[in-house]
Design an enzyme around this catalytic site. Structure first.
Site, PDB file in Angstrom:
ATOM      1  N   CYS A 108     -18.283 -12.192 -29.070  1.00  0.00           N
ATOM      2  CA  CYS A 108     -18.072 -13.642 -29.103  1.00  0.00           C
ATOM      3  C   CYS A 108     -16.650 -14.074 -28.793  1.00  0.00           C
ATOM      4  O   CYS A 108     -16.448 -15.017 -28.038  1.00  0.00           O
ATOM      5  CB  CYS A 108     -18.389 -14.205 -30.488  1.00  0.00           C
ATOM      6  SG  CYS A 108     -20.074 -14.027 -30.975  1.00  0.00           S
ATOM      7  N   GLY A 116     -18.010 -19.060 -32.586  1.00  0.00           N
ATOM      8  CA  GLY A 116     -19.440 -19.315 -32.683  1.00  0.00           C
ATOM      9  C   GLY A 116     -20.044 -18.907 -34.010  1.00  0.00           C
ATOM     10  O   GLY A 116     -21.177 -19.270 -34.323  1.00  0.00           O
ATOM     11  N   MET A 123     -17.294 -19.543 -25.766  1.00  0.00           N
ATOM     12  CA  MET A 123     -17.832 -18.376 -25.053  1.00  0.00           C
ATOM     13  C   MET A 123     -17.597 -18.418 -23.540  1.00  0.00           C
ATOM     14  O   MET A 123     -17.552 -17.389 -22.894  1.00  0.00           O
ATOM     15  CB  MET A 123     -19.334 -18.253 -25.296  1.00  0.00           C
ATOM     16  CG  MET A 123     -19.724 -18.120 -26.729  1.00  0.00           C
ATOM     17  SD  MET A 123     -18.844 -16.804 -27.535  1.00  0.00           S
ATOM     18  CE  MET A 123     -18.774 -17.482 -29.179  1.00  0.00           C
TER      19      MET A 123
END
Lengths: 811, 93
Positions: A178, A390, A353
């Site tokens: 991530c 995230g 991302m």
């Protein structure tokens, strides 16, 4: 339900909604004349007890108030006291209570019967014994895989167990997939990880640039801060630089669709314009920046570069040159250059991302920092780069506790002798206990686990907690599903629901989740957030942290020397107020003492070296999170820090310095502006595989959907995955709305329905597939090539072909 | 019967706002609360999750609605839900 109670609940709902408006009005708009009282108490409903908790999902770190009745979560309200979300929640957040109550919760330990291949119930004692004995067989061939969903104490316990106990560095998290490139970006730019800025910037910025970022769906509460300002007539220009039209694009002033991977060229183009027009911030650059380039052999910290050499290299990145590479028009590129050349504008760059899952992830992170540094758009409220995460504790647990294969707590690394010695001292371990060789990063760890021992696969046993690699790893045929043929490999999985990972598990441990246990998260803006257990877990589900401690204790009983400190005590010894040991490894005693408090207080000592001083546990109990470094002032009050490295905001900056990058890699308090040229990605469309494939999330589902697909409203709103396609591409290959196609790469294939002009709209030659759907796993198709420094794979681009099939599925 | 408290960001155009308030108040599932500047507090009460979803969609598509934040939700019954398409349970005991 009686009418009276119903009316109570409705009144509570109305009161919460009104209070959130009052909170927004009083805190977000400086010019507002509204003087409504901010209602800070949770709604009153008879029989319902309320307590705080951060949301379980993304890295934003919203706080919710959890309403509990009869040991069950019955209501969720946005927390008016929380600065992050000011009482607001997104669609996932307000359903967060329901994730506990999916009908198929795992409630008992399960062991796979080798003859029938079925998972069968066993006792916890047996489960812990089996896990410990498997590890004991070959401790050096064991790996521990977790995530940014580990709470800080859970990650800290796992870290201590592996590096301090087993002397084994094969521990890594899903966060590697991530935000590892954000970490290497911060480290190589500032010498220390994590954002210097904070969410307050969103309340002050004139311009917000979204670099491959879709906050309208992925971080909706942060996005609503911007929407709210605009709705009040404030000018906040939104610029969306991405590879497809999203819900964020729909609200943006400028949408700049770029060819995948060419963000590197765009960032260089901005800097080129600033330098060629002589409108960069000379004072800031001279006082606070050095220039850097790749070294030979390549290393994270590179080699020095003169400004003249830098200018010479970047010269060719003119708007016309970059237009050809990126597909973004020269006029749009000039618009970006003009914005950064204007010192009166306050500019925030946001990314997640899109920049991190990139084979040049470290490079593009360096470049976006570089754009802000050289333009002087840095370190003022509303003016600076801000990366998002995230997972709810990607920062707190992974980046701060250091649950990465090369790291130790508090920004230390296993390679440095003095860092190992500091940890051995704080953990009271014998000298040289900690192994100096970094362990396997995620891709390598799973490669080794899925390779037969006879051909060099030297990970035999793996423990997975709080994540679902069976679905989230790239190229899953190679990196996960290959395990099914390897009977000598043993997979232990702690989980809350059956999922793609438990499908291949040999031992399943039922886990407690969220408010079924105590916890602490650390969000994307350095905010450490604590909560207490509020309901009991179902059946025999237990805390992940307890599992680690119980396995460690069993290993000690089996004679593993690493489970004792230098005084012969258990490495996870916790004492009561009288100094007597509490047998926390026994579940019935685990909550006799607050183990989270004990572990966090121990961990806190590690945080001072890199000036990431977290607040004491008891201060966190009182707050809705505090942003480190948290310093005690002259009046004895604990003060958080909003902007790091900035005089007046950060107590560690010396007087008169203005800005001070006090962990500079060049030891001169300067940040590094990197020369990072554009180069093609490892796989690009060709005649055989002519489309780009990008993958990602959707608003309704979080990550692999293990939790959100158990929530009826969310699952029904988005029941299965799909393939977004441009209308002209669809017409060209002869498919219509809802038609099934096969998306195929060199690694795997998947059948999906086509969605044309749907929620997202990719340009010609590009398709997008969300990865939340367990039954349609797009990661069978993705590429596992990764960034050379961060080792983070690129889920955002690989080459595929699309083959029509003669069937149709309702979208 | 889900009950949710909504904070709706609405347009600043008065003629659209008055029509919007009229539309919402005509539906007995909604109860309108505080209206301050560009924000409107509303309670939505529905019979089940399906109706809840439909009402949300209807509301979000009304002219003048810019953004909906849900700030409170009460669950009469939890979903105890298993999506038809979740498929790994057959591997479990």
């Amino acid at each position: 339900m009686s009418l009276g109670r119903r009316e109570f609940i409705k009144a509570a709902a109305l009161s919460a909604a009104s209070a959130s408006i009052a909170t927004q009005s009083s805190s977000l708009s400086a010019s507002s004349t509204v003087s409504l009282p901010v209602v800070e108490e949770p709604p009153k409903i008879p029989g319902v007890k309320w307590d705080k908790a951060p949301c379980r999902f993304c890295g934003t770190g919203c706080h919710v108030m959890v309403g509990v009745e009869n040991d069950k979560v019955v209501a969720i309200a946005g927390d008016q006291k929380a600065a992050v979300n000011k009482g607001l929640l997104c669609v996932k957040g307000y359903h967060v209570g329901s994730i506990l109550y999916g009908i198929d919760r795992l409630t008992t330990p399960l062991l796979r019967n080798q003859k029938t291949n079925e998972l069968e119930p066993i006792s916890w004692d047996n489960a812990i014994d089996i896990a410990a004995k498997r590890i004991m067989q070959a401790p050096e061939r064991f790996a521990f895989y977790g995530s940014g969903q580990w709470t800080i104490p859970e990650g800290y316990a796992a870290q201590k167990f592996m590096k301090g106990g087993l002397a084994n560095n094969h521990i890594d998290p899903n966060a590697r997939l991530c935000m590892a490139s954000a970490v290497t970006g911060f480290l190589s730019t500032y010498g220390v990880d994590e954002p210097a800025s904070c969410y307050d910037d969103l309340d002050h910025a004139d311009v917000v640039i979204l670099w491959g970022n879709n906050p309208a769906e992925m971080h909706p509460v942060l996005f609503s801060r911007i929407v709210d300002r605009r709705s009040k007539g404030e000018t906040v220009k939104l610029i969306d630089i991405g590879t497809r039209i999203t819900r964020t694009s729909e609200q943006s002033d400028h949408v700049m669709l770029m060819n995948p991977h060419t963000d590197l060229a765009i960032a260089n183009c901005i800097i080129q314009q600033l330098i060629s027009s002589d409108r960069y911030d000379k004072e800031f650059a001279e006082k606070h920046c050095n220039f850097r380039q790749d070294s030979d052999p390549a290393g994270l910290f590179g080699a020095p570069m003169s400004f003249d050499a830098y200018v010479k290299e970047i010269k060719k990145y003119t708007p016309e040159y970059v237009e050809k590479i990126s597909g973004v028009s020269a006029s749009d590129l000039r618009l970006l250059g003009e914005l950064f050349a204007d010192p009166s504008k306050k500019i925030v760059s946001l990314w997640c991302m899109g920049m991190n899952q990139h084979t040049a992830g470290t490079a593009i992170n360096n470049l976006v920092h570089g754009v802000h540094l050289i333009s002087g758009h840095w370190g003022k409220p509303g003016d600076g780069p801000q990366s998002l995460t995230g997972q709810p504790s990607a920062c707190g647990t992974v980046r701060e506790v250091g649950t990465l294969a090369h790291a130790l707590p508090g920004g230390r690394i296993v390679k440095k002798k003095e860092h190992r010695e500091q940890c051995e001292k704080l953990w009271n371990l014998p000298e040289n206990r900690i192994n100096s060789k970094p362990g396997y990063h995620t891709v390598k760890m799973f490669e080794q686990f899925c390779t037969p021992a006879a051909t060099g696969g030297d990970i035999d046993c793996m423990f997975v907690q709080v994540t679902n690699p069976g679905q989230s790893l790239p190229n899953t045929h190679k990196l996960f599903k290959a395990k099914s043929k390897l009977k000598e490999k043993f997979l232990i999985v702690a989980e809350v629901y059956p999922n793609a990972t438990t499908t291949l598990a040999d031992l399943v441990l039922p886990a407690a989740m969220w408010v079924e246990k105590n916890g602490i998260f650390g969000n994307s803006e350095r905010r450490t957030q604590q909560w207490f257990r509020q309901v009991n877990p179902p059946g025999e589900a237990r805390d992940d942290c307890w599992m680690t401690i119980a396995i460690a204790h069993r290993l000690m009983e089996l004679g593993h020397p690493g489970m004792k400190d230098r005084d012969g005590n258990f490495i996870f010894r916790v004492n009561d107020d009288d100094g007597n040991e509490v047998p926390a490894w026994k579940w019935e005693h685990y909550y006799d003492i607050n183990v989270d408090r004990a572990l966090f207080s121990e961990y806190r000592q590690f945080t001072f070296l890199k000036h990431k001083d977290v607040a004491p546990y008891d201060e966190l109990v009182k707050s809705r999170g505090m942003r480190w470094p948290v310093i005690k002032d002259e009046n004895g009050n604990w003060r958080e820090t909003r902007w790091r490295f900035v005089e007046g905001a950060d107590k560690y900056v010396e007087k008169g310095k203005g800005f001070q990058f006090y962990h500079s890699t060049t030891k001169d308090d300067k940040a590094q502006v990197w020369w990072r040229p554009y180069a093609d990605p490892p796989e690009m469309p060709d005649n055989e595989y002519p489309f780009w494939l990008c993958t990602g999330r959707v608003l309704e589902h979080w990550h692999t959907g293990t939790m959100t697909r158990r929530v009826k409203q969310l699952a029904q709103a988005m029941p299965h995955t799909y393939l977004e396609m441009n209308a002209s591409d669809a017409a060209r290959i002869g498919v219509g709305q809802g038609d099934q196609v096969i998306v195929e790469s060199r690694r795997g294939s998947l059948k999906l329905p086509v969605w044309i002009d749907g929620r997202g709209r990719p340009p010609k030659g590009s398709v997008f597939v969300p990865f939340f759907d367990e039954l349609n796993q797009i990661n069978d198709v993705t590429l596992h090539a990764y960034d050379p420094f961060s080792k983070q794979p690129d889920y955002k681009k690989c080459a595929v072909r699309i083959l029509p099939v003669n069937s149709r599925k309702e979208l | 019967m889900p009950v949710s408290g909504l904070n709706i960001t609405i347009t600043d155009k008065p003629h659209i706002t008055s029509k919007l308030l009229e539309n919402i108040s005509r539906d007995p599932s909604f109860e309108i609360g505080l209206h301050e500047g560009n924000h409107l507090a509303v309670v939505l009460e529905t019979n089940d999750a399906q109706q809840d979803k439909h009402k949300h969609r209807w509301l979000s598509q009304l002219p003048g609605v810019i953004h909906i934040d849900v700030v409170f939700i009460y669950f009469d019954e939890h979903g105890e839900y298993l999506s038809d398409s979740i498929g790994t349970c057959e591997n479990m005991a």
